[in-house]
Write a protein that holds these residues in place. Structure first.
Motif, PDB file in Angstrom:
ATOM      1  N   VAL A 136       0.841  -1.203   0.000  1.00 14.52           N
ATOM      2  CA  VAL A 136       0.000   0.000   0.000  1.00 14.52           C
ATOM      3  C   VAL A 136       0.873   1.248   0.000  1.00 14.52           C
ATOM      4  O   VAL A 136       0.643   2.179  -0.774  1.00 14.52           O
ATOM      5  CB  VAL A 136      -0.977  -0.007   1.190  1.00 14.52           C
ATOM      6  N   HIS A 137       1.903   1.268   0.848  1.00 14.26           N
ATOM      7  CA  HIS A 137       2.794   2.435   0.893  1.00 14.26           C
ATOM      8  C   HIS A 137       3.500   2.648  -0.440  1.00 14.26           C
ATOM      9  O   HIS A 137       3.654   3.791  -0.890  1.00 14.26           O
ATOM     10  CB  HIS A 137       3.820   2.296   2.024  1.00 14.26           C
ATOM     11  N   ALA A 138       3.917   1.577  -1.091  1.00 14.08           N
ATOM     12  CA  ALA A 138       4.573   1.703  -2.396  1.00 14.08           C
ATOM     13  C   ALA A 138       3.612   2.303  -3.423  1.00 14.08           C
ATOM     14  O   ALA A 138       3.989   3.190  -4.205  1.00 14.08           O
ATOM     15  CB  ALA A 138       5.090   0.351  -2.865  1.00 14.08           C
ATOM     16  N   ALA A 139       2.367   1.830  -3.428  1.00 10.03           N
ATOM     17  CA  ALA A 139       1.367   2.364  -4.362  1.00 10.03           C
ATOM     18  C   ALA A 139       1.067   3.832  -4.052  1.00 10.03           C
ATOM     19  O   ALA A 139       0.942   4.655  -4.976  1.00 10.03           O
ATOM     20  CB  ALA A 139       0.092   1.531  -4.311  1.00 10.03           C
ATOM     21  N   LEU A 140       0.950   4.173  -2.783  1.00  9.68           N
ATOM     22  CA  LEU A 140       0.708   5.566  -2.397  1.00  9.68           C
ATOM     23  C   LEU A 140       1.846   6.458  -2.888  1.00  9.68           C
ATOM     24  O   LEU A 140       1.609   7.554  -3.408  1.00  9.68           O
ATOM     25  CB  LEU A 140       0.553   5.687  -0.878  1.00  9.68           C
ATOM     26  N   HIS A 141       3.060   5.994  -2.726  1.00  7.99           N
ATOM     27  CA  HIS A 141       4.230   6.757  -3.172  1.00  7.99           C
ATOM     28  C   HIS A 141       4.186   6.965  -4.692  1.00  7.99           C
ATOM     29  O   HIS A 141       4.415   8.083  -5.183  1.00  7.99           O
ATOM     30  CB  HIS A 141       5.515   6.034  -2.754  1.00  7.99           C
ATOM     31  N   ARG A 142       3.896   5.901  -5.449  1.00  9.68           N
ATOM     32  CA  ARG A 142       3.813   6.023  -6.919  1.00  9.68           C
ATOM     33  C   ARG A 142       2.715   6.998  -7.329  1.00  9.68           C
ATOM     34  O   ARG A 142       2.908   7.828  -8.221  1.00  9.68           O
ATOM     35  CB  ARG A 142       3.557   4.651  -7.558  1.00  9.68           C
ATOM     36  N   LEU A 143       1.550   6.890  -6.674  1.00  5.50           N
ATOM     37  CA  LEU A 143       0.430   7.772  -7.014  1.00  5.50           C
ATOM     38  C   LEU A 143       0.752   9.229  -6.673  1.00  5.50           C
ATOM     39  O   LEU A 143       0.357  10.144  -7.400  1.00  5.50           O
ATOM     40  CB  LEU A 143      -0.839   7.314  -6.297  1.00  5.50           C
ATOM     41  N   GLU A 144       1.477   9.435  -5.592  1.00  2.00           N
ATOM     42  CA  GLU A 144       1.870  10.801  -5.233  1.00  2.00           C
ATOM     43  C   GLU A 144       2.890  11.332  -6.249  1.00  2.00           C
ATOM     44  O   GLU A 144       2.803  12.488  -6.670  1.00  2.00           O
ATOM     45  CB  GLU A 144       2.441  10.838  -3.819  1.00  2.00           C
ATOM     46  N   GLU A 145       3.828  10.491  -6.681  1.00  2.00           N
ATOM     47  CA  GLU A 145       4.794  10.912  -7.697  1.00  2.00           C
ATOM     48  C   GLU A 145       4.113  11.253  -9.020  1.00  2.00           C
ATOM     49  O   GLU A 145       4.571  12.139  -9.746  1.00  2.00           O
ATOM     50  CB  GLU A 145       5.829   9.804  -7.938  1.00  2.00           C
ATOM     51  N   LYS A 146       3.033  10.551  -9.349  1.00  3.40           N
ATOM     52  CA  LYS A 146       2.286  10.814 -10.578  1.00  3.40           C
ATOM     53  C   LYS A 146       1.386  12.043 -10.454  1.00  3.40           C
ATOM     54  O   LYS A 146       0.768  12.463 -11.428  1.00  3.40           O
ATOM     55  CB  LYS A 146       1.425   9.600 -10.948  1.00  3.40           C
ATOM     56  N   GLY A 147       1.278  12.597  -9.251  1.00  4.75           N
ATOM     57  CA  GLY A 147       0.455  13.786  -9.035  1.00  4.75           C
ATOM     58  C   GLY A 147      -1.009  13.490  -8.783  1.00  4.75           C
ATOM     59  O   GLY A 147      -1.840  14.396  -8.812  1.00  4.75           O
ATOM     60  N   MET A 148      -1.343  12.237  -8.507  1.00  2.60           N
ATOM     61  CA  MET A 148      -2.739  11.855  -8.291  1.00  2.60           C
ATOM     62  C   MET A 148      -3.147  11.905  -6.829  1.00  2.60           C
ATOM     63  O   MET A 148      -4.339  11.889  -6.511  1.00  2.60           O
ATOM     64  CB  MET A 148      -2.992  10.472  -8.866  1.00  2.60           C
ATOM     65  N   LEU A 149      -2.167  11.938  -5.955  1.00  2.00           N
ATOM     66  CA  LEU A 149      -2.406  12.064  -4.521  1.00  2.00           C
ATOM     67  C   LEU A 149      -1.527  13.172  -3.972  1.00  2.00           C
ATOM     68  O   LEU A 149      -0.444  13.432  -4.487  1.00  2.00           O
ATOM     69  CB  LEU A 149      -2.055  10.773  -3.777  1.00  2.00           C
TER      70      LEU A 149
ATOM     71  N   ARG B 270       0.650  10.097   8.104  1.00  2.00           N
ATOM     72  CA  ARG B 270       0.672  10.769   6.800  1.00  2.00           C
ATOM     73  C   ARG B 270      -0.692  10.537   6.170  1.00  2.00           C
ATOM     74  O   ARG B 270      -1.071   9.408   5.887  1.00  2.00           O
ATOM     75  CB  ARG B 270       1.779  10.224   5.907  1.00  2.00           C
ATOM     76  N   LEU B 271      -1.434  11.621   5.977  1.00  2.00           N
ATOM     77  CA  LEU B 271      -2.790  11.564   5.431  1.00  2.00           C
ATOM     78  C   LEU B 271      -2.758  11.892   3.937  1.00  2.00           C
ATOM     79  O   LEU B 271      -2.047  12.803   3.510  1.00  2.00           O
ATOM     80  CB  LEU B 271      -3.684  12.562   6.167  1.00  2.00           C
ATOM     81  N   PHE B 272      -3.534  11.147   3.170  1.00  2.00           N
ATOM     82  CA  PHE B 272      -3.551  11.299   1.720  1.00  2.00           C
ATOM     83  C   PHE B 272      -4.903  11.810   1.242  1.00  2.00           C
ATOM     84  O   PHE B 272      -5.945  11.459   1.809  1.00  2.00           O
ATOM     85  CB  PHE B 272      -3.252   9.948   1.046  1.00  2.00           C
ATOM     86  N   THR B 273      -4.864  12.635   0.197  1.00  2.75           N
ATOM     87  CA  THR B 273      -6.081  13.108  -0.461  1.00  2.75           C
ATOM     88  C   THR B 273      -5.902  12.993  -1.974  1.00  2.75           C
ATOM     89  O   THR B 273      -4.785  13.084  -2.490  1.00  2.75           O
ATOM     90  CB  THR B 273      -6.408  14.582  -0.109  1.00  2.75           C
ATOM     91  N   VAL B 274      -7.005  12.809  -2.661  1.00  2.41           N
ATOM     92  CA  VAL B 274      -7.002  12.712  -4.123  1.00  2.41           C
ATOM     93  C   VAL B 274      -6.886  14.119  -4.698  1.00  2.41           C
ATOM     94  O   VAL B 274      -7.594  15.030  -4.285  1.00  2.41           O
ATOM     95  CB  VAL B 274      -8.288  12.020  -4.628  1.00  2.41           C
ATOM     96  N   THR B 275      -5.990  14.299  -5.649  1.00  2.00           N
ATOM     97  CA  THR B 275      -5.819  15.590  -6.322  1.00  2.00           C
ATOM     98  C   THR B 275      -6.803  15.698  -7.491  1.00  2.00           C
ATOM     99  O   THR B 275      -7.498  14.728  -7.831  1.00  2.00           O
ATOM    100  CB  THR B 275      -4.389  15.732  -6.879  1.00  2.00           C
ATOM    101  N   ALA B 276      -6.814  16.852  -8.128  1.00  2.00           N
ATOM    102  CA  ALA B 276      -7.668  17.039  -9.309  1.00  2.00           C
ATOM    103  C   ALA B 276      -7.272  16.058 -10.415  1.00  2.00           C
ATOM    104  O   ALA B 276      -8.142  15.482 -11.080  1.00  2.00           O
ATOM    105  CB  ALA B 276      -7.565  18.484  -9.808  1.00  2.00           C
ATOM    106  N   LEU B 277      -5.972  15.827 -10.598  1.00  2.00           N
ATOM    107  CA  LEU B 277      -5.525  14.867 -11.608  1.00  2.00           C
ATOM    108  C   LEU B 277      -5.983  13.454 -11.248  1.00  2.00           C
ATOM    109  O   LEU B 277      -6.430  12.701 -12.117  1.00  2.00           O
ATOM    110  CB  LEU B 277      -4.000  14.891 -11.750  1.00  2.00           C
ATOM    111  N   GLY B 278      -5.905  13.098  -9.977  1.00  2.00           N
ATOM    112  CA  GLY B 278      -6.377  11.789  -9.540  1.00  2.00           C
ATOM    113  C   GLY B 278      -7.865  11.626  -9.779  1.00  2.00           C
ATOM    114  O   GLY B 278      -8.329  10.574 -10.236  1.00  2.00           O
TER     115      GLY B 278
END
Length: 112
Positions: free
Chosen positions: A46-59, A76-84
């Motif tokens: 899950v942490h690896a996927a979160l990191h990838r999604l954050e690098e892609k600008g989706m989180l 560390r709290l995550f939110t979906v970005t406009a791109l996500g």
């Protein structure tokens, strides 16, 4: 704009962050994935996927407040970005279009 594709696991992690909204952090995401899908996943996956999604600008992520239940450590709290959000909507539109294009005879009947 270059289209970004997601694997199935990244997609369900991104969807789970949206489901949890303000409470999306590693352990909660892992627990929700297990609850929603019946699929046991490791916190490291899950942490690896979160990191990838954050690098892609989706989180996007931010550090939450320290809590007693975590021994004073912060989450560390995550939110979906406009791109996500746009990516999830695009994925849903493609899937809906494909499902709508399947003739009734193409899939064997199943009982749900």
């Amino acid at each position: 704009m270059k289209r970004t594709y997601l694997g199935e696991f990244e997609e369900v992690v991104l969807l789970t962050v949206a489901v949890l909204h303000e409470g999306a952090y590693g352990v909660a995401i892992t627990d929700e994935l297990d609850r929603q899908t019946g699929r046991s996943v490791s916190i490291s996956a899950v942490h690896a996927a979160l990191h990838r999604l954050e690098e892609k600008g989706m989180l996007a992520s931010r550090m939450g407040e320290a809590t007693a239940e975590r021994g004073g450590r912060r989450k560390r709290l995550f939110t979906v970005t406009a791109l996500g959000s746009r990516t999830l909507h695009d994925i849903r539109a493609v899937r809906d279009q494909l499902w709508g294009s399947i003739s009734p005879q193409a899939l064997p009947a199943i009982s749900l």
